[in-house]
Design a protein around this motif. Structure first.
Motif, mmCIF file in Angstrom:
data_model
loop_
_atom_site.group_PDB
_atom_site.id
_atom_site.type_symbol
_atom_site.label_atom_id
_atom_site.label_comp_id
_atom_site.label_asym_id
_atom_site.label_seq_id
_atom_site.Cartn_x
_atom_site.Cartn_y
_atom_site.Cartn_z
ATOM 1 N N LEU A 49 3.070 6.519 7.030
ATOM 2 C CA LEU A 49 3.557 7.881 6.934
ATOM 3 C C LEU A 49 2.609 8.832 7.659
ATOM 4 O O LEU A 49 1.412 8.586 7.754
ATOM 5 N N ILE A 50 3.217 9.895 8.165
ATOM 6 C CA ILE A 50 2.383 10.944 8.743
ATOM 7 C C ILE A 50 1.710 11.670 7.591
ATOM 8 O O ILE A 50 2.366 12.286 6.752
ATOM 9 N N ASP A 51 0.399 11.568 7.546
ATOM 10 C CA ASP A 51 -0.363 12.170 6.461
ATOM 11 C C ASP A 51 -1.400 13.105 7.086
ATOM 12 O O ASP A 51 -2.402 12.658 7.635
ATOM 13 N N ILE A 52 -1.087 14.380 7.032
ATOM 14 C CA ILE A 52 -1.988 15.352 7.640
ATOM 15 C C ILE A 52 -2.392 16.394 6.607
ATOM 16 O O ILE A 52 -1.669 16.632 5.632
ATOM 17 N N ALA A 63 -7.375 29.564 14.437
ATOM 18 C CA ALA A 63 -7.980 28.227 14.551
ATOM 19 C C ALA A 63 -7.293 27.299 13.550
ATOM 20 O O ALA A 63 -7.294 27.563 12.345
ATOM 21 N N VAL A 64 -6.703 26.203 14.054
ATOM 22 C CA VAL A 64 -6.008 25.237 13.204
ATOM 23 C C VAL A 64 -6.734 23.899 13.308
ATOM 24 O O VAL A 64 -6.924 23.372 14.407
ATOM 25 N N THR A 65 -7.133 23.356 12.154
ATOM 26 C CA THR A 65 -7.839 22.075 12.102
ATOM 27 C C THR A 65 -6.974 21.062 11.363
ATOM 28 O O THR A 65 -6.362 21.377 10.334
ATOM 29 N N ASN A 66 -6.904 19.846 11.915
ATOM 30 C CA ASN A 66 -6.197 18.741 11.260
ATOM 31 C C ASN A 66 -7.239 17.811 10.646
ATOM 32 O O ASN A 66 -8.000 17.156 11.356
ATOM 33 N N LEU A 67 -7.275 17.756 9.311
ATOM 34 C CA LEU A 67 -8.223 16.889 8.616
ATOM 35 C C LEU A 67 -7.741 15.449 8.530
ATOM 36 O O LEU A 67 -8.433 14.593 7.977
ATOM 37 N N GLY A 68 -6.529 15.179 9.055
ATOM 38 C CA GLY A 68 -6.034 13.809 9.145
ATOM 39 C C GLY A 68 -5.478 13.270 7.823
ATOM 40 O O GLY A 68 -5.154 14.033 6.930
ATOM 41 N N PRO A 69 -5.366 11.923 7.719
ATOM 42 C CA PRO A 69 -5.859 10.937 8.694
ATOM 43 C C PRO A 69 -4.929 10.711 9.892
ATOM 44 O O PRO A 69 -5.299 10.047 10.839
ATOM 45 N N SER A 70 -3.694 11.251 9.833
ATOM 46 C CA SER A 70 -2.752 11.028 10.924
ATOM 47 C C SER A 70 -2.915 12.102 11.986
ATOM 48 O O SER A 70 -3.448 13.193 11.733
ATOM 49 N N THR A 71 -2.436 11.779 13.178
ATOM 50 C CA THR A 71 -2.318 12.798 14.212
ATOM 51 C C THR A 71 -1.187 13.742 13.836
ATOM 52 O O THR A 71 -0.096 13.306 13.453
ATOM 53 N N ALA A 72 -1.446 15.012 13.936
ATOM 54 C CA ALA A 72 -0.424 16.011 13.639
ATOM 55 C C ALA A 72 0.306 16.331 14.938
ATOM 56 O O ALA A 72 -0.298 16.839 15.882
ATOM 57 N N PRO A 91 0.821 -1.215 0.000
ATOM 58 C CA PRO A 91 0.000 0.000 0.000
ATOM 59 C C PRO A 91 0.854 1.265 0.000
ATOM 60 O O PRO A 91 1.971 1.285 0.516
ATOM 61 N N VAL A 92 0.321 2.311 -0.593
ATOM 62 C CA VAL A 92 0.965 3.619 -0.507
ATOM 63 C C VAL A 92 0.700 4.182 0.880
ATOM 64 O O VAL A 92 -0.157 3.702 1.624
ATOM 65 N N GLY A 93 1.462 5.210 1.210
ATOM 66 C CA GLY A 93 1.288 5.842 2.513
ATOM 67 C C GLY A 93 2.088 5.174 3.604
ATOM 68 O O GLY A 93 1.892 5.470 4.786
ATOM 69 N N TYR A 94 3.000 4.281 3.222
ATOM 70 C CA TYR A 94 3.862 3.611 4.189
ATOM 71 C C TYR A 94 5.305 3.731 3.720
ATOM 72 O O TYR A 94 5.587 3.791 2.520
ATOM 73 N N THR A 95 6.214 3.744 4.681
ATOM 74 C CA THR A 95 7.630 3.760 4.341
ATOM 75 C C THR A 95 8.318 2.575 5.000
ATOM 76 O O THR A 95 7.952 2.177 6.124
ATOM 77 N N LEU A 96 9.262 1.993 4.279
ATOM 78 C CA LEU A 96 10.030 0.866 4.818
ATOM 79 C C LEU A 96 11.069 1.442 5.770
ATOM 80 O O LEU A 96 12.066 2.023 5.346
ATOM 81 N N THR A 97 10.826 1.314 7.053
ATOM 82 C CA THR A 97 11.721 1.904 8.045
ATOM 83 C C THR A 97 12.851 0.968 8.447
ATOM 84 O O THR A 97 13.867 1.416 8.974
ATOM 85 N N ASP A 122 4.649 16.155 7.762
ATOM 86 C CA ASP A 122 3.814 15.329 6.891
ATOM 87 C C ASP A 122 4.746 14.584 5.943
ATOM 88 O O ASP A 122 5.392 15.183 5.103
ATOM 89 N N ASP A 123 4.821 13.265 6.121
ATOM 90 C CA ASP A 123 5.726 12.474 5.293
ATOM 91 C C ASP A 123 5.167 12.177 3.917
ATOM 92 O O ASP A 123 5.867 11.626 3.066
ATOM 93 N N TYR A 124 3.922 12.503 3.691
ATOM 94 C CA TYR A 124 3.290 12.077 2.449
ATOM 95 C C TYR A 124 2.520 13.224 1.832
ATOM 96 O O TYR A 124 1.388 13.476 2.207
ATOM 97 N N PRO A 125 3.063 13.989 0.882
ATOM 98 C CA PRO A 125 4.429 13.788 0.388
ATOM 99 C C PRO A 125 5.476 14.596 1.128
ATOM 100 O O PRO A 125 6.646 14.299 1.113
ATOM 101 N N ASP A 126 5.093 15.701 1.781
ATOM 102 C CA ASP A 126 6.069 16.503 2.499
ATOM 103 C C ASP A 126 5.343 17.283 3.584
ATOM 104 O O ASP A 126 4.151 17.101 3.814
ATOM 105 N N ASP A 127 6.095 18.164 4.286
ATOM 106 C CA ASP A 127 5.488 18.921 5.367
ATOM 107 C C ASP A 127 4.294 19.722 4.858
ATOM 108 O O ASP A 127 4.294 20.228 3.730
ATOM 109 N N ASP A 128 3.290 19.799 5.722
ATOM 110 C CA ASP A 128 2.073 20.521 5.364
ATOM 111 C C ASP A 128 2.109 21.891 6.036
ATOM 112 O O ASP A 128 2.213 21.993 7.259
#
Length: 758
Positions: free
Chosen positions: A370-373, A397-406, A333-339, A591-597
């Motif tokens: 991956l952190i995806d925010i 006001a800052v909202t995180n739409l996810g899916p990862s915890t920011a 699956p996408v959204g994962y990195t081989l650590t 944000d690891d996917y694809p970069d910082d948000d």
């Protein structure tokens, strides 16, 4: 003939003449007539004759004992040993019968045995048999000939002279040889013939063979092994049992060990005498095994499971595994990195695996979601219009739409100087830390769950970029003007002047100041700096943009400090045209996917005119010129006022005799001021005794719009001093309120007086 069966042939002689030839047992000459003497013989009548024999065909007389005996019935001759001739006196009419007896003479036949056990044999002489002329088997006599050696045997026989065939029985594992007197063994009458057999144990032979099966990637050859039969000596091999073993390359299994003189699998070989044995060691390269394991870390909202990945070792065949190196890879699956990718036969991180023969290896792929925010930020002001000196609030006001915890989201806002930050709150407070915020710089680090909104609430007071509140400055006017188009002019009447355009580019401009008027060539007008011009509505009456000028050059804000005699003489300014203050807040999260948000949002607040009138201040005690003031309980007090509100009162108290200033706790050799207690009615009590002498007190008041009053002065005397009265001063020219003064040769003059000296 003795024995009668003897085959010897003889010739019978009478008077030396052969009367019968080649006769055997019972052979005879028959009657032979012989003379019985002569008539003229003086002896009695009769005659002597001889009887004897000679060897016939193929007969050796030496093999026989011969005796001759004769008789005529009355007289006898003999027996006489030998073959004659024997004399027999024959008288007339005698009938002599002579018998020749040939007895076959015997010899000695000795049969010997010599056993040689130099190859592990254990037979003794008695284990062997022999036979003479195919007769019955006879065991060798180990004690024969007086021997005590069990490896020798001897049997002795008295036999008739002749040829004999001596053979021995076969004993497995021994090779027989003889001395050449056994077949035939010729026995001569009266002599000894020795037939000797030598039996030597047969040397065994052992051949060790290596067979190598390389069907799992092995490369070893047969020569890489050392095969051993413990104790076996190929140079001098002995029969016996030998343990079999081998040494060789790792990664191989001994799958078979067989010997061609035994059934099934063996661990040793038994060699019989004369036996040639081949033992075969079969080694098969051990198949390696590879296990690929997937571990999934879902700590950032991911939901994939291990089975969603395909793990591969390129070229590896689990059904026919081969030793070697294999590149490792995965798809999933996408959204994962081989650590992490590790194998338990290697150190650290790997990209391939090397399998040795027989090696069981596990390689573990670890994938972390991956952190995806997705961040949203909204900034709002409340109210959106605020007057100078009034308070307001803005919310980020800052909202995180996810899916990862920011996590560790950095929210920053460099607040415009026109908004004086007075407070900050984080809602909810537990999600982060705003301790890094300093003054106008808002900096909060927060964690925002998927779907969560956090708020940073900032309180502020609307202000403007007033000049510093320094009561001591360089002679002249310090000023700053902000125009409606966003440009600004800042400088000093006796120093440098700088213009900053609406794009933020700053350049130094000429200072052509004449008295209180600055010719602003860029705007096309002259600015009046005397504080008599309040630029109401952004326009000027005496100097500055008027209603006929380009509206972009309307004055939106101004601040003027006028200094005289090294002190602040007058201050004025404020917002005279509503100023739109844009302000932008930014939130950045990992944000690891694809970069910082990173997101930003701007908001605008309008600062209205607010308070344009400077406050006032008056020292009431000690009164200006007072003498004999009690220094043990000195208090300086007075009043202050403003059209809106007085914010604070600042005091400067100086000992004119020593030149020292009071800090609020001590006297120092520097100009300092300190804050009094109260606003509209204020006071300051020293709390310590004040020495006799001459003193000066100066007071300034500030309103909530940071405007400063003109100072109030009181010069007074504490205790009793020689010089009691303060000096006096009066400006005589130009007279107060004079108009039309010639500015080309302006001179200010006056008089001063004192009861002692000025």
């Amino acid at each position: 003939m003795i024995p009668a069966s003897d085959v010897g042939k003889f010739d019978l002689l009478v008077d030396g003449n052969v009367e019968a030839d080649d006769i055997g047992d019972s052979g005879t000459t028959g009657a032979v007539s012989v003379s019985a003497g002569k008539s003229n013989d003086p002896d009695p009548i009769g005659d002597t004759h001889t009887v004897g024999e000679a060897a016939g065909t193929n007969t050796d007389l030496s093999r026989y004992d011969t005796s001759i005996s004769c008789t005529d019935g009355t007289d006898t001759v003999g027996p006489v040993a030998g073959i004659g001739p024997v004399d027999v006196f024959v008288e007339p009419d005698d009938a002599w019968v002579c018998t020749i007896t040939n007895t076959l003479r015997q010899g000695t036949l000795i049969v010997k045995k010599q056993v040689i056990n130099d190859n592990g044999g254990n037979a003794t002489a008695s284990d062997f048999t022999f036979s003479i002329d195919a007769g019955s088997a006879v065991s060798f006599d180990e004690a024969g000939g007086g021997s005590t050696d069990p490896l020798t045997g001897e049997n002795s026989f008295q036999v008739d002279a002749g040829d004999y065939t001596v053979t021995e029985g076969v004993v497995s594992g021994y090779t027989a040889s003889d001395n050449g007197n056994c077949s035939p063994a010729t026995v001569v009458a009266g002599e000894t013939t020795i037939c000797e057999f030598t039996n030597d144990d047969d040397a065994p032979s052992l051949t060790l063979v290596k067979t190598v099966i390389n069907d799992n990637g092995g490369t070893a050859a047969a020569g890489d092994w050392t095969l051993a039969a413990a104790g076996y000596d190929a140079v001098s091999p002995d029969a016996g049992t030998y343990d079999l073993s081998e040494t060789g390359p790792v990664g191989y299994t001994l799958t078979s060990l067989t010997c061609d003189n035994a059934q099934g699998q063996v661990s040793s070989v038994t060699l019989g005498l004369g036996e040639s044995v081949t033992c075969t060691f079969v080694n098969d390269d051990d198949a390696p095994s590879l296990t690929l394991v997937k571990e999934v870390t879902n700590d950032n909202g991911g939901t994939a499971v291990a089975g969603d990945w395909t793990l591969t070792a390129a070229g590896y065949d689990a059904n026919n595994p081969q030793a070697g190196s294999y590149d490792l890879s995965e798809t999933g699956p996408v959204g994962y990195t081989l650590t992490s990718l590790t194998c338990d036969n290697a150190q650290g991180q790997v990209s391939s695996v090397t399998l040795g023969l027989g090696e069981s290896v596990t390689c573990t792929f670890v994938n972390d979601d991956l952190i995806d925010i997705t961040l949203e930020i909204v900034k709002t002001f409340d109210p959106i219009t605020v007057q100078v000196g009034e308070s307001g609030t803005f919310t980020i006001a800052v909202t995180n739409l996810g899916p990862s915890t920011a996590t560790d989201v950095l929210v920053t806002d460099l607040v415009d100087d026109a908004l004086d930050v007075t407070g900050l709150a984080l809602v909810p407070p537990a999600v982060g830390d705003c301790s890094a915020s300093i003054g106008q710089s808002i900096s909060c680090t927060v964690d925002i769950l998927a779907g969560q909104t956090i708020e940073i609430i900032v309180d502020f007071v609307a202000t403007a970029p007033f000049l510093p509140e320094d009561p001591v400055g360089e002679e002249g006017s310090q000023f700053i003007f902000v125009f409606a188009n966003g440009s600004s002019l800042e400088g000093h009447s006796t120093g440098e002047v700088f213009y900053t355009d609406e794009f933020g580019e700053t350049t130094q401009v000429d200072n052509g100041l004449t008295k209180n008027d600055y010719p602003f060539d860029i705007g096309g007008f002259t600015l009046h700096l005397s504080c008599s011009e309040l630029f109401t509505g952004g326009w000027a009456d005496n100097g500055g943009p008027n209603e006929f000028a380009n509206p972009d050059w309307q004055v939106a804000f101004f601040s003027i400090n006028r200094y005289n005699s090294g002190g602040l003489f007058k201050t004025c300014g404020g917002v005279v045209l509503p100023i739109e203050i844009p302000n932008t807040a930014t939130a950045t999260g990992t944000d690891d996917y694809p970069d910082d948000d990173t997101v930003s949002d701007g908001a605008t607040v309008v600062i209205g005119e607010g308070d344009l009138i400077a406050p006032t201040v008056q020292i009431t005690e000690p009164a200006h010129g007072a003498t004999g003031v009690d220094g043990s309980a000195l208090t300086v007090s007075g009043t202050a006022g403003d059209d809106v509100a007085v914010d604070r009162v600042m005091l400067h108290v100086k000992n004119l005799d020593t030149g020292q200033s009071w800090t609020g706790s001590e006297w120092v050799d520097a100009w300092v001021w300190f804050e009094a207690s109260g606003t509209d009615v204020w006071s300051y009590a020293f709390g310590v005794g004040v020495a006799d002498g001459h003193y000066q007190a100066l007071a300034w008041s500030f309103d909530t719009s940071s405007k400063i009053s003109a100072f109030s002065q009181s010069v007074f005397t504490v205790g009793t001093v020689s010089d009691v009265d303060p000096p006096t001063v009066e400006i005589t020219d130009p007279a107060h309120g004079a108009t039309g003064v010639d500015g080309s040769a302006l001179t200010v003059s006056g008089t001063a007086g004192d009861d002692v000296a000025v």
